[in-house]
Design a protein around this motif. Structure first.
Motif, PDB file in Angstrom:
ATOM      1  N   ALA A 187       1.824  26.242 -35.832  1.00 26.37           N
ATOM      2  CA  ALA A 187       1.944  25.399 -34.646  1.00 26.37           C
ATOM      3  C   ALA A 187       1.775  23.936 -35.041  1.00 26.37           C
ATOM      4  CB  ALA A 187       0.882  25.791 -33.620  1.00 26.37           C
ATOM      5  N   GLY A 188       2.425  23.063 -34.276  1.00 28.90           N
ATOM      6  CA  GLY A 188       2.303  21.645 -34.559  1.00 28.90           C
ATOM      7  C   GLY A 188       3.139  20.815 -33.611  1.00 28.90           C
ATOM      8  N   VAL A 189       3.315  19.558 -33.967  1.00 30.95           N
ATOM      9  CA  VAL A 189       4.101  18.625 -33.174  1.00 30.95           C
ATOM     10  C   VAL A 189       5.231  18.102 -34.045  1.00 30.95           C
ATOM     11  CG1 VAL A 189       4.068  16.461 -31.890  1.00 30.95           C
ATOM     12  CG2 VAL A 189       2.062  17.955 -31.849  1.00 30.95           C
ATOM     13  N   LEU A 190       6.456  18.192 -33.535  1.00 27.88           N
ATOM     14  CA  LEU A 190       7.615  17.631 -34.220  1.00 27.88           C
ATOM     15  C   LEU A 190       7.944  16.308 -33.550  1.00 27.88           C
ATOM     16  CD1 LEU A 190       9.901  20.787 -34.487  1.00 27.88           C
ATOM     17  CD2 LEU A 190       8.100  20.012 -36.037  1.00 27.88           C
ATOM     18  N   ASP A 191       8.139  15.256 -34.359  1.00 26.23           N
ATOM     19  CA  ASP A 191       8.400  13.911 -33.850  1.00 26.23           C
ATOM     20  C   ASP A 191       9.746  13.401 -34.327  1.00 26.23           C
ATOM     21  OD1 ASP A 191       5.920  13.133 -32.502  1.00 26.23           O
ATOM     22  OD2 ASP A 191       5.007  13.224 -34.501  1.00 26.23           O
ATOM     23  N   ARG A 192      10.380  12.582 -33.474  1.00 33.00           N
ATOM     24  CA  ARG A 192      11.569  11.852 -33.897  1.00 33.00           C
ATOM     25  C   ARG A 192      11.198  11.087 -35.172  1.00 33.00           C
ATOM     26  NH1 ARG A 192      13.053   8.582 -29.396  1.00 33.00           N
ATOM     27  NH2 ARG A 192      14.137  10.433 -28.666  1.00 33.00           N
ATOM     28  N   GLY A 193      12.055  11.166 -36.168  1.00 35.34           N
ATOM     29  CA  GLY A 193      11.810  10.489 -37.438  1.00 35.34           C
ATOM     30  C   GLY A 193      11.174  11.355 -38.504  1.00 35.34           C
ATOM     31  N   ASP A 194      10.647  12.528 -38.133  1.00 33.56           N
ATOM     32  CA  ASP A 194      10.090  13.431 -39.147  1.00 33.56           C
ATOM     33  C   ASP A 194      11.195  13.845 -40.117  1.00 33.56           C
ATOM     34  OD1 ASP A 194       7.590  13.413 -37.973  1.00 33.56           O
ATOM     35  OD2 ASP A 194       7.709  15.474 -37.205  1.00 33.56           O
ATOM     36  N   ARG A 195      10.843  13.891 -41.384  1.00 33.55           N
ATOM     37  CA  ARG A 195      11.788  14.335 -42.412  1.00 33.55           C
ATOM     38  C   ARG A 195      11.862  15.855 -42.380  1.00 33.55           C
ATOM     39  NH1 ARG A 195      11.604  12.949 -48.806  1.00 33.55           N
ATOM     40  NH2 ARG A 195       9.831  14.349 -48.740  1.00 33.55           N
ATOM     41  N   VAL A 196      13.085  16.394 -42.520  1.00 30.77           N
ATOM     42  CA  VAL A 196      13.311  17.840 -42.499  1.00 30.77           C
ATOM     43  C   VAL A 196      13.725  18.272 -43.899  1.00 30.77           C
ATOM     44  CG1 VAL A 196      14.595  19.736 -41.457  1.00 30.77           C
ATOM     45  CG2 VAL A 196      14.056  17.694 -40.091  1.00 30.77           C
ATOM     46  N   VAL A 197      12.947  19.194 -44.470  1.00 28.41           N
ATOM     47  CA  VAL A 197      13.198  19.693 -45.821  1.00 28.41           C
ATOM     48  C   VAL A 197      13.364  21.215 -45.730  1.00 28.41           C
ATOM     49  CG1 VAL A 197      12.303  19.843 -48.174  1.00 28.41           C
ATOM     50  CG2 VAL A 197      11.730  17.857 -46.753  1.00 28.41           C
ATOM     51  N   GLY A 213      17.536  15.663 -43.583  1.00 25.62           N
ATOM     52  CA  GLY A 213      17.654  14.447 -42.783  1.00 25.62           C
ATOM     53  C   GLY A 213      16.372  14.220 -42.015  1.00 25.62           C
ATOM     54  N   THR A 214      16.473  13.530 -40.875  1.00 24.23           N
ATOM     55  CA  THR A 214      15.303  13.263 -40.044  1.00 24.23           C
ATOM     56  C   THR A 214      15.559  13.731 -38.614  1.00 24.23           C
ATOM     57  OG1 THR A 214      16.064  11.028 -39.542  1.00 24.23           O
ATOM     58  CG2 THR A 214      14.551  11.272 -41.407  1.00 24.23           C
ATOM     59  N   VAL A 215      14.486  14.100 -37.940  1.00 21.24           N
ATOM     60  CA  VAL A 215      14.605  14.553 -36.561  1.00 21.24           C
ATOM     61  C   VAL A 215      15.092  13.392 -35.691  1.00 21.24           C
ATOM     62  CG1 VAL A 215      13.365  15.418 -34.535  1.00 21.24           C
ATOM     63  CG2 VAL A 215      12.814  16.318 -36.819  1.00 21.24           C
ATOM     64  N   PRO A 267      13.899  27.851 -21.788  1.00 22.12           N
ATOM     65  CA  PRO A 267      12.770  28.104 -22.675  1.00 22.12           C
ATOM     66  C   PRO A 267      13.056  29.063 -23.822  1.00 22.12           C
ATOM     67  CG  PRO A 267      12.514  29.432 -20.716  1.00 22.12           C
ATOM     68  CD  PRO A 267      13.776  28.622 -20.541  1.00 22.12           C
ATOM     69  N   ASN A 268      14.305  29.509 -23.978  1.00 25.03           N
ATOM     70  CA  ASN A 268      14.623  30.393 -25.087  1.00 25.03           C
ATOM     71  C   ASN A 268      14.385  29.694 -26.423  1.00 25.03           C
ATOM     72  OD1 ASN A 268      16.797  31.468 -27.143  1.00 25.03           O
ATOM     73  ND2 ASN A 268      16.336  33.137 -25.709  1.00 25.03           N
ATOM     74  N   HIS A 269      14.941  28.487 -26.577  1.00 29.52           N
ATOM     75  CA  HIS A 269      14.721  27.713 -27.796  1.00 29.52           C
ATOM     76  C   HIS A 269      15.172  26.276 -27.582  1.00 29.52           C
ATOM     77  CE1 HIS A 269      19.000  28.806 -28.357  1.00 29.52           C
ATOM     78  NE2 HIS A 269      19.100  27.684 -29.052  1.00 29.52           N
ATOM     79  N   TYR A 270      14.658  25.389 -28.425  1.00 27.04           N
ATOM     80  CA  TYR A 270      15.148  24.011 -28.503  1.00 27.04           C
ATOM     81  C   TYR A 270      16.215  23.933 -29.574  1.00 27.04           C
ATOM     82  CZ  TYR A 270      11.266  21.986 -25.841  1.00 27.04           C
ATOM     83  OH  TYR A 270      10.366  21.650 -24.857  1.00 27.04           O
ATOM     84  N   ASN A 271      17.165  23.030 -29.382  1.00 23.26           N
ATOM     85  CA  ASN A 271      18.023  22.592 -30.473  1.00 23.26           C
ATOM     86  C   ASN A 271      17.312  21.388 -31.073  1.00 23.26           C
ATOM     87  OD1 ASN A 271      20.244  24.394 -30.008  1.00 23.26           O
ATOM     88  ND2 ASN A 271      20.804  23.144 -28.258  1.00 23.26           N
ATOM     89  N   ILE A 272      16.889  21.501 -32.307  1.00 26.01           N
ATOM     90  CA  ILE A 272      16.251  20.385 -33.005  1.00 26.01           C
ATOM     91  C   ILE A 272      17.366  19.634 -33.711  1.00 26.01           C
ATOM     92  CG2 ILE A 272      14.573  19.693 -34.746  1.00 26.01           C
ATOM     93  CD1 ILE A 272      13.136  22.420 -34.170  1.00 26.01           C
ATOM     94  N   LEU A 273      17.662  18.430 -33.217  1.00 28.13           N
ATOM     95  CA  LEU A 273      18.770  17.631 -33.739  1.00 28.13           C
ATOM     96  C   LEU A 273      18.301  16.835 -34.938  1.00 28.13           C
ATOM     97  CD1 LEU A 273      20.043  16.550 -30.256  1.00 28.13           C
ATOM     98  CD2 LEU A 273      21.167  18.146 -31.803  1.00 28.13           C
TER      99      LEU A 273
END
Length: 117
Positions: free
Chosen positions: A59-69, A76-78, A87-93
């Motif tokens: 569990a955690g918090v995803l923020d705009r600008g977080d690096r995705v590895v 890239g970055t969020v 509520p099924n899922h988010y699209n994390i762009l």
């Protein structure tokens, strides 16, 4: 990870107003690449490449600008979140130089995904 291999030029996702989202262990969310740069709430995101679905391990918090590895690859970055399936899922762009798909990045089931500040 469930790897996806398609892309769209007319997807019509809408950027959620929130710059961060909490995620819980066990949730499943979709990773989507885009070359869009706009971060205003409601911005239309049409050009997308689908990487795949992931299960959140911690569990955690995803923020705009977080690096995705993924594995050893910096994807890239969020950019933000689209909630059209919530509520099924988010699209994390994920902001990338060009849209890309899971196979184009060599992604495979079982790889770990890391979000870094």
């Amino acid at each position: 990870m469930k790897v996806l291999l398609h892309r769209r030029e007319d997807r019509g996702m809408r950027l959620a107003e929130f710059a961060s989202r909490c995620v819980r262990r066990g949730e499943v969310h979709e990773l989507v690449t885009t070359d869009h740069r706009e971060t205003a709430a409601g911005s239309v995101i049409d050009r997308v490449g689908f990487l795949g679905f992931i299960e959140i391990g911690n569990a955690g918090v995803l923020d705009r600008g977080d690096r995705v590895v993924v594995g050893d690859t910096v994807v890239g970055t969020v950019l933000g979140f689209d909630a059209c399936h919530f509520p099924n899922h988010y699209n994390i762009l994920i902001r990338t130089e060009r849209t890309c798909t899971g196979p184009e990045l060599g992604l495979a089931p079982g790889q770990y995904v890391l979000f870094e500040q």
